[in-house]
Scaffold this motif. Structure first.
Motif, PDB file in Angstrom:
ATOM      1  N   GLY A 277       0.831  -1.195   0.000  1.00  0.00           N
ATOM      2  CA  GLY A 277       0.000   0.000   0.000  1.00  0.00           C
ATOM      3  C   GLY A 277       0.864   1.243   0.000  1.00  0.00           C
ATOM      4  O   GLY A 277       1.898   1.293   0.677  1.00  0.00           O
ATOM      5  N   TRP A 278       0.469   2.247  -0.756  1.00  0.00           N
ATOM      6  CA  TRP A 278       1.186   3.520  -0.810  1.00  0.00           C
ATOM      7  C   TRP A 278       0.354   4.561  -0.083  1.00  0.00           C
ATOM      8  O   TRP A 278      -0.692   4.980  -0.566  1.00  0.00           O
ATOM      9  N   ALA A 279       0.812   4.969   1.100  1.00  0.00           N
ATOM     10  CA  ALA A 279       0.168   6.068   1.828  1.00  0.00           C
ATOM     11  C   ALA A 279       0.562   7.360   1.142  1.00  0.00           C
ATOM     12  O   ALA A 279       1.733   7.748   1.149  1.00  0.00           O
ATOM     13  N   LEU A 280      -0.398   8.037   0.560  1.00  0.00           N
ATOM     14  CA  LEU A 280      -0.087   9.141  -0.348  1.00  0.00           C
ATOM     15  C   LEU A 280       0.254  10.429   0.401  1.00  0.00           C
ATOM     16  O   LEU A 280      -0.428  10.804   1.356  1.00  0.00           O
ATOM     17  N   PRO A 281       1.296  11.142  -0.066  1.00  0.00           N
ATOM     18  CA  PRO A 281       1.615  12.458   0.492  1.00  0.00           C
ATOM     19  C   PRO A 281       0.740  13.524  -0.157  1.00  0.00           C
ATOM     20  O   PRO A 281       0.056  13.280  -1.161  1.00  0.00           O
ATOM     21  N   ALA A 282       0.788  14.724   0.384  1.00  0.00           N
ATOM     22  CA  ALA A 282      -0.061  15.805  -0.109  1.00  0.00           C
ATOM     23  C   ALA A 282       0.304  16.258  -1.515  1.00  0.00           C
ATOM     24  O   ALA A 282      -0.512  16.885  -2.198  1.00  0.00           O
ATOM     25  N   TYR A 283       1.521  15.962  -1.961  1.00  0.00           N
ATOM     26  CA  TYR A 283       1.943  16.435  -3.285  1.00  0.00           C
ATOM     27  C   TYR A 283       1.706  15.402  -4.384  1.00  0.00           C
ATOM     28  O   TYR A 283       2.102  15.628  -5.532  1.00  0.00           O
ATOM     29  N   ILE A 284       1.050  14.298  -4.058  1.00  0.00           N
ATOM     30  CA  ILE A 284       0.711  13.271  -5.049  1.00  0.00           C
ATOM     31  C   ILE A 284      -0.797  13.060  -5.051  1.00  0.00           C
ATOM     32  O   ILE A 284      -1.436  12.966  -3.993  1.00  0.00           O
ATOM     33  N   GLY A 285      -1.369  12.985  -6.244  1.00  0.00           N
ATOM     34  CA  GLY A 285      -2.786  12.677  -6.389  1.00  0.00           C
ATOM     35  C   GLY A 285      -2.970  11.501  -7.332  1.00  0.00           C
ATOM     36  O   GLY A 285      -2.251  11.386  -8.331  1.00  0.00           O
ATOM     37  N   VAL A 286      -3.896  10.624  -6.998  1.00  0.00           N
ATOM     38  CA  VAL A 286      -4.168   9.450  -7.829  1.00  0.00           C
ATOM     39  C   VAL A 286      -5.646   9.444  -8.214  1.00  0.00           C
ATOM     40  O   VAL A 286      -6.523   9.534  -7.341  1.00  0.00           O
ATOM     41  N   VAL A 287      -5.910   9.355  -9.508  1.00  0.00           N
ATOM     42  CA  VAL A 287      -7.270   9.187  -9.995  1.00  0.00           C
ATOM     43  C   VAL A 287      -7.523   7.693 -10.143  1.00  0.00           C
ATOM     44  O   VAL A 287      -6.802   7.004 -10.874  1.00  0.00           O
ATOM     45  N   ASP A 288      -8.525   7.212  -9.437  1.00  0.00           N
ATOM     46  CA  ASP A 288      -8.879   5.788  -9.429  1.00  0.00           C
ATOM     47  C   ASP A 288     -10.097   5.598 -10.326  1.00  0.00           C
ATOM     48  O   ASP A 288     -11.195   6.051  -9.998  1.00  0.00           O
ATOM     49  N   VAL A 289      -9.891   4.955 -11.462  1.00  0.00           N
ATOM     50  CA  VAL A 289     -10.953   4.732 -12.441  1.00  0.00           C
ATOM     51  C   VAL A 289     -11.473   3.308 -12.284  1.00  0.00           C
ATOM     52  O   VAL A 289     -10.738   2.341 -12.480  1.00  0.00           O
ATOM     53  N   ASP A 290     -12.743   3.176 -11.917  1.00  0.00           N
ATOM     54  CA  ASP A 290     -13.338   1.858 -11.672  1.00  0.00           C
ATOM     55  C   ASP A 290     -14.473   1.613 -12.657  1.00  0.00           C
ATOM     56  O   ASP A 290     -15.593   2.116 -12.471  1.00  0.00           O
ATOM     57  N   PRO A 291     -14.235   0.841 -13.733  1.00  0.00           N
ATOM     58  CA  PRO A 291     -15.283   0.599 -14.733  1.00  0.00           C
ATOM     59  C   PRO A 291     -16.469  -0.189 -14.193  1.00  0.00           C
ATOM     60  O   PRO A 291     -17.555  -0.141 -14.763  1.00  0.00           O
ATOM     61  N   ARG A 292     -16.271  -0.898 -13.081  1.00  0.00           N
ATOM     62  CA  ARG A 292     -17.380  -1.656 -12.497  1.00  0.00           C
ATOM     63  C   ARG A 292     -18.476  -0.726 -11.988  1.00  0.00           C
ATOM     64  O   ARG A 292     -19.634  -1.132 -11.858  1.00  0.00           O
TER      65      ARG A 292
END
Length: 204
Positions: free
Chosen positions: A23-38
């Motif tokens: 697991g990657w605990a995200l810092p404030a300077y990183i953003g991840v867009v999670d695309v879930d087709p389900r």
């Protein structure tokens, strides 16, 4: 959830849980867009050009996509939240599962071909994407999320010297950016640094 960047702690955890997912605990300077087709998510629904989609990206075990971006340190306090049908945004306070972890379905998380940590750099989040990301109610001080207080001139000078000695593409006049990490056989920039906040981090 516990998280650490301490090598000794990481080794101890792996010895204790050798089959654990990552697991990657995200810092404030990183953003991840999670695309879930389900749940109706699609990359085409995002305000991104083809070039802007070429950032660090992974195929999730559930058949979705993670798109990773660098966030600006301009005082806007982005937060985790839903940005559309099947589209979630994650940053500080959230985490994502990394390759080669195993999903509950039995499928594995994998870096997208040609978009792994040693193949591309993490792109800055484009303005059109930033405009739809959720914000905290109160703005954060510029630079928050990197260090609790400004770094001293001595630390900044030492960090500048270290990067100058190790990294051929480092420019001391540029206070933040992405450069080639000297500890990997990289051809793309994977080392993120910020002189004013006294931090650097390799994503490879």
């Amino acid at each position: 959830k516990d998280a650490t960047t301490d090598p000794a702690t990481v080794r101890r955890w792996w010895a204790q849980y050798p089959r654990a997912n990552i697991g990657w605990a995200l810092p404030a300077y990183i953003g991840v867009v999670d695309v879930d087709p389900r749940n109706g998510g699609a990359v085409d629904a995002l305000p991104l050009t083809w070039a802007e989609r070429g950032t660090l990206a992974a195929r999730t075990g559930g058949g979705g996509v993670h798109l990773v971006y660098r966030l600006p340190g301009d005082g806007r306090a982005f937060t985790c939240g839903k940005i559309g049908d099947g589209l979630d945004f994650k940053t500080r306070g959230g985490y994502v599962v990394l390759a080669p972890s195993t999903h509950a379905s039995g499928n594995t998380y994998q870096w997208e071909p040609g978009q792994g940590p040693r193949e591309v750099q993490i792109l800055p989040a484009p303005p059109a994407l930033l405009n739809i990301l959720p914000l905290e109610s109160q703005p954060r001080a510029v630079g928050a999320g990197f260090t609790a207080s400004p770094v001293s001139d001595t630390l900044r000078e030492r960090m500048t010297w270290v990067l100058s000695e190790l990294c051929a593409d480092f420019d001391p006049a540029v206070t933040e950016g992405m450069i080639i990490c000297p500890f990997h056989n990289d051809t793309h920039a994977s080392l993120s640094y910020h002189l004013g906040r006294g931090v650097f981090y390799c994503y490879a």
